[in-house]
Motif scaffolding. Sequence first.
Motif, PDB file in Angstrom:
ATOM      1  N   HIS A  16       0.831  -1.198   0.000  1.00 32.52           N
ATOM      2  CA  HIS A  16       0.000   0.000   0.000  1.00 32.52           C
ATOM      3  C   HIS A  16       0.871   1.256   0.000  1.00 32.52           C
ATOM      4  O   HIS A  16       0.572   2.242  -0.676  1.00 32.52           O
ATOM      5  CB  HIS A  16      -0.909   0.010   1.236  1.00 32.52           C
ATOM      6  CG  HIS A  16      -2.094  -0.883   1.119  1.00 32.52           C
ATOM      7  ND1 HIS A  16      -2.019  -2.231   1.368  1.00 32.52           N
ATOM      8  CD2 HIS A  16      -3.379  -0.629   0.772  1.00 32.52           C
ATOM      9  CE1 HIS A  16      -3.210  -2.781   1.190  1.00 32.52           C
ATOM     10  NE2 HIS A  16      -4.056  -1.827   0.839  1.00 32.52           N
ATOM     11  N   PHE A  17       1.948   1.207   0.748  1.00 31.19           N
ATOM     12  CA  PHE A  17       2.831   2.367   0.834  1.00 31.19           C
ATOM     13  C   PHE A  17       3.481   2.645  -0.529  1.00 31.19           C
ATOM     14  O   PHE A  17       3.579   3.788  -0.969  1.00 31.19           O
ATOM     15  CB  PHE A  17       3.904   2.109   1.896  1.00 31.19           C
ATOM     16  CG  PHE A  17       4.897   3.229   2.042  1.00 31.19           C
ATOM     17  CD1 PHE A  17       4.513   4.449   2.561  1.00 31.19           C
ATOM     18  CD2 PHE A  17       6.219   3.056   1.657  1.00 31.19           C
ATOM     19  CE1 PHE A  17       5.418   5.484   2.698  1.00 31.19           C
ATOM     20  CE2 PHE A  17       7.132   4.077   1.780  1.00 31.19           C
ATOM     21  CZ  PHE A  17       6.731   5.304   2.314  1.00 31.19           C
ATOM     22  N   LYS A  18       3.903   1.596  -1.240  1.00 27.69           N
ATOM     23  CA  LYS A  18       4.516   1.771  -2.546  1.00 27.69           C
ATOM     24  C   LYS A  18       3.507   2.332  -3.545  1.00 27.69           C
ATOM     25  O   LYS A  18       3.840   3.161  -4.396  1.00 27.69           O
ATOM     26  CB  LYS A  18       5.070   0.432  -3.037  1.00 27.69           C
ATOM     27  CG  LYS A  18       6.253  -0.078  -2.231  1.00 27.69           C
ATOM     28  CD  LYS A  18       6.726  -1.431  -2.729  1.00 27.69           C
ATOM     29  CE  LYS A  18       7.906  -1.931  -1.892  1.00 27.69           C
ATOM     30  NZ  LYS A  18       8.343  -3.288  -2.330  1.00 27.69           N
ATOM     31  N   LYS A  24       1.377   9.378  -5.900  1.00 32.82           N
ATOM     32  CA  LYS A  24       1.808  10.753  -5.645  1.00 32.82           C
ATOM     33  C   LYS A  24       2.652  11.275  -6.799  1.00 32.82           C
ATOM     34  O   LYS A  24       2.564  12.437  -7.193  1.00 32.82           O
ATOM     35  CB  LYS A  24       2.591  10.805  -4.325  1.00 32.82           C
ATOM     36  CG  LYS A  24       3.137  12.188  -3.993  1.00 32.82           C
ATOM     37  CD  LYS A  24       2.021  13.187  -3.814  1.00 32.82           C
ATOM     38  CE  LYS A  24       2.571  14.578  -3.554  1.00 32.82           C
ATOM     39  NZ  LYS A  24       1.494  15.569  -3.490  1.00 32.82           N
ATOM     40  N   ARG A  25       3.478  10.379  -7.365  1.00 29.21           N
ATOM     41  CA  ARG A  25       4.347  10.806  -8.463  1.00 29.21           C
ATOM     42  C   ARG A  25       3.554  11.020  -9.759  1.00 29.21           C
ATOM     43  O   ARG A  25       3.908  11.853 -10.580  1.00 29.21           O
ATOM     44  CB  ARG A  25       5.430   9.748  -8.688  1.00 29.21           C
ATOM     45  CG  ARG A  25       6.401   9.604  -7.518  1.00 29.21           C
ATOM     46  CD  ARG A  25       7.576   8.727  -7.912  1.00 29.21           C
ATOM     47  NE  ARG A  25       8.464   8.488  -6.785  1.00 29.21           N
ATOM     48  CZ  ARG A  25       8.559   7.312  -6.176  1.00 29.21           C
ATOM     49  NH1 ARG A  25       7.824   6.287  -6.569  1.00 29.21           N
ATOM     50  NH2 ARG A  25       9.389   7.148  -5.157  1.00 29.21           N
ATOM     51  N   SER A  26       2.459  10.231  -9.944  1.00 25.01           N
ATOM     52  CA  SER A  26       1.760  10.257 -11.215  1.00 25.01           C
ATOM     53  C   SER A  26       0.613  11.252 -11.265  1.00 25.01           C
ATOM     54  O   SER A  26       0.301  11.786 -12.321  1.00 25.01           O
ATOM     55  CB  SER A  26       1.221   8.856 -11.538  1.00 25.01           C
ATOM     56  OG  SER A  26       0.304   8.454 -10.530  1.00 25.01           O
ATOM     57  N   SER A  51       7.576  10.403   4.413  1.00 32.06           N
ATOM     58  CA  SER A  51       8.724  10.443   3.502  1.00 32.06           C
ATOM     59  C   SER A  51       8.318  10.500   2.035  1.00 32.06           C
ATOM     60  O   SER A  51       9.178  10.553   1.156  1.00 32.06           O
ATOM     61  CB  SER A  51       9.618   9.219   3.738  1.00 32.06           C
ATOM     62  OG  SER A  51       8.955   8.034   3.331  1.00 32.06           O
ATOM     63  N   VAL A  52       7.007  10.467   1.751  1.00 39.00           N
ATOM     64  CA  VAL A  52       6.558  10.493   0.360  1.00 39.00           C
ATOM     65  C   VAL A  52       6.955  11.797  -0.308  1.00 39.00           C
ATOM     66  O   VAL A  52       7.468  11.822  -1.429  1.00 39.00           O
ATOM     67  CB  VAL A  52       5.031  10.285   0.287  1.00 39.00           C
ATOM     68  CG1 VAL A  52       4.513  10.517  -1.138  1.00 39.00           C
ATOM     69  CG2 VAL A  52       4.673   8.877   0.749  1.00 39.00           C
ATOM     70  N   SER A 415      14.854   6.700   8.569  1.00 37.61           N
ATOM     71  CA  SER A 415      15.209   5.647   7.617  1.00 37.61           C
ATOM     72  C   SER A 415      14.751   5.941   6.204  1.00 37.61           C
ATOM     73  O   SER A 415      15.018   5.167   5.298  1.00 37.61           O
ATOM     74  CB  SER A 415      14.609   4.311   8.081  1.00 37.61           C
ATOM     75  OG  SER A 415      13.205   4.420   8.221  1.00 37.61           O
ATOM     76  N   TYR A 416      14.020   7.059   5.999  1.00 36.98           N
ATOM     77  CA  TYR A 416      13.554   7.370   4.652  1.00 36.98           C
ATOM     78  C   TYR A 416      13.927   8.807   4.309  1.00 36.98           C
ATOM     79  O   TYR A 416      13.783   9.704   5.099  1.00 36.98           O
ATOM     80  CB  TYR A 416      12.030   7.202   4.543  1.00 36.98           C
ATOM     81  CG  TYR A 416      11.576   5.805   4.818  1.00 36.98           C
ATOM     82  CD1 TYR A 416      11.192   5.431   6.099  1.00 36.98           C
ATOM     83  CD2 TYR A 416      11.573   4.844   3.812  1.00 36.98           C
ATOM     84  CE1 TYR A 416      10.796   4.139   6.369  1.00 36.98           C
ATOM     85  CE2 TYR A 416      11.167   3.551   4.075  1.00 36.98           C
ATOM     86  CZ  TYR A 416      10.785   3.200   5.363  1.00 36.98           C
ATOM     87  OH  TYR A 416      10.394   1.927   5.620  1.00 36.98           O
ATOM     88  N   SER A 417      14.403   8.989   3.093  1.00 32.75           N
ATOM     89  CA  SER A 417      14.777  10.340   2.669  1.00 32.75           C
ATOM     90  C   SER A 417      13.537  11.123   2.248  1.00 32.75           C
ATOM     91  O   SER A 417      12.522  10.552   1.868  1.00 32.75           O
ATOM     92  CB  SER A 417      15.745  10.260   1.490  1.00 32.75           C
ATOM     93  OG  SER A 417      15.133   9.577   0.405  1.00 32.75           O
ATOM     94  N   ILE A 418      13.637  12.449   2.375  1.00 26.77           N
ATOM     95  CA  ILE A 418      12.525  13.310   1.975  1.00 26.77           C
ATOM     96  C   ILE A 418      12.689  13.665   0.516  1.00 26.77           C
ATOM     97  O   ILE A 418      13.702  14.206   0.083  1.00 26.77           O
ATOM     98  CB  ILE A 418      12.490  14.577   2.835  1.00 26.77           C
ATOM     99  CG1 ILE A 418      12.346  14.191   4.310  1.00 26.77           C
ATOM    100  CG2 ILE A 418      11.379  15.489   2.411  1.00 26.77           C
ATOM    101  CD1 ILE A 418      11.099  13.430   4.619  1.00 26.77           C
ATOM    102  N   GLY A 419      11.649  13.362  -0.292  1.00 29.67           N
ATOM    103  CA  GLY A 419      11.726  13.628  -1.710  1.00 29.67           C
ATOM    104  C   GLY A 419      11.143  14.961  -2.088  1.00 29.67           C
ATOM    105  O   GLY A 419      10.544  15.636  -1.295  1.00 29.67           O
TER     106      GLY A 419
END
Length: 419
Positions: A16-18, A24-26, A51-52, A415-419
């Motif tokens: 679900h997270f992926k 979000k990108r599309s 982190s999204v 643990s996750y980078s901010i995009g």
Amino acid sequence: MTLLHRNNFFGNLNSHFKILQKMKRSVELPSELVVCILSRLPSKSLLRCRSVCKSWLSFISSSHFKVSHLDKFNQLNSRYLVRRFILHESKEEYTVHFDDQNFTLDTNSPIQSPFNFYLSGTEVLSFKIIGCCNGVIFFSTDTIGRDEIILWNPSIRKKLTLIPPMFPRSELLDLDIYFCFGYLALSDDYIVLRIAKDRGLSSITTTHVQIYTVKTAIWRELVFPKDLSSSIVSSISQVFVNGSVHWVACEDIYSATPLSILTFDMSTELFGKIHLPDFLVHLDLFQMKLAVVLDSLAVIYCCRYSAPWNTSCAYEIWAMKEYKKPSSWTMLCKVSFPNNDVGSPLGLTNNGNLITVGSKEGDVMICNWKRSYTLYGPCSKDDDSKYTFVERYNESLALLDHGELDDENECWFNSYSIG
């Protein structure tokens, strides 16, 4: 959402997270839909969703979203927290249970305690839980000879350690110290109250009060009203409801009567008193337990007989239908066990179950007018409720911007980078 559906959903949480990241990108989702989806996710999942993108990071960290998530997620997931010490295994255990007829264990919400406890003979030396509000657990360390307060949100593994200032001339006084913990919705802030009663030789008892708010990180002194003669009996039996904290109190600390309920309003910072039903005013205060039933203030009165010729118990449950209106006290039910002492009351669930700690070896039991059964087996050598704690549990993002991680090995935030 059924338990099976919930397990399936959270079991596939990574996928679900992926999907959320790809969406979000599309395409730019409508903000109303984003709020609807995110506010129904567990707290740990929201930490990953931050982190999204930067906008989600800002949005999820906002006070408005935290309040929305607290309300919407926990409406769908009414649950209770159980904490107990298992002495023969030398461990402390936290479990979360659904508020259903069987008090079903929530296997998707494991809680690992970051705190140690010690044994002195058969006595447990550990942090004492004073209360739980909006997913934040309040610990006092006075039982292990330390003057610290710890606020802990296990769902995001954040803790805040407080060291309160000394009361005036406290080194010369013999003080009884009580705590309370609550939430101020108006400012989305958590409040700690610390009350000290001077047990000096003088017949005049002085009451000292300190208050701390998490957002200001400042301790202030308050004045206890001189015309309010009630003395707090125990900071263990307290509940937070209708924006106020409530304790069992008595007029005369030596005779422990007559009984009443002392209140503190978090918004006005004023103390008050609520009268109990006439039937309860002169009964044994140690058999009294405050509770919340369907958002109403309630009292559990326990009458136990544990003798070779008579082992039985009975519980009366009273609720205040209209807050601060003593005439609205109503006895909801009376549950009797003529041939069995099922122990001291720990709390009530919204669907009518009474939770007790057993009279023999600390068994945690679920009781109602139909039956009683053991939820957890022996964990201590007596039924002292200080070994066991049960309270309504809400997941939240409280303390997200305060305190520190409770375990250096857990790095959910980093643990996750901010995009």
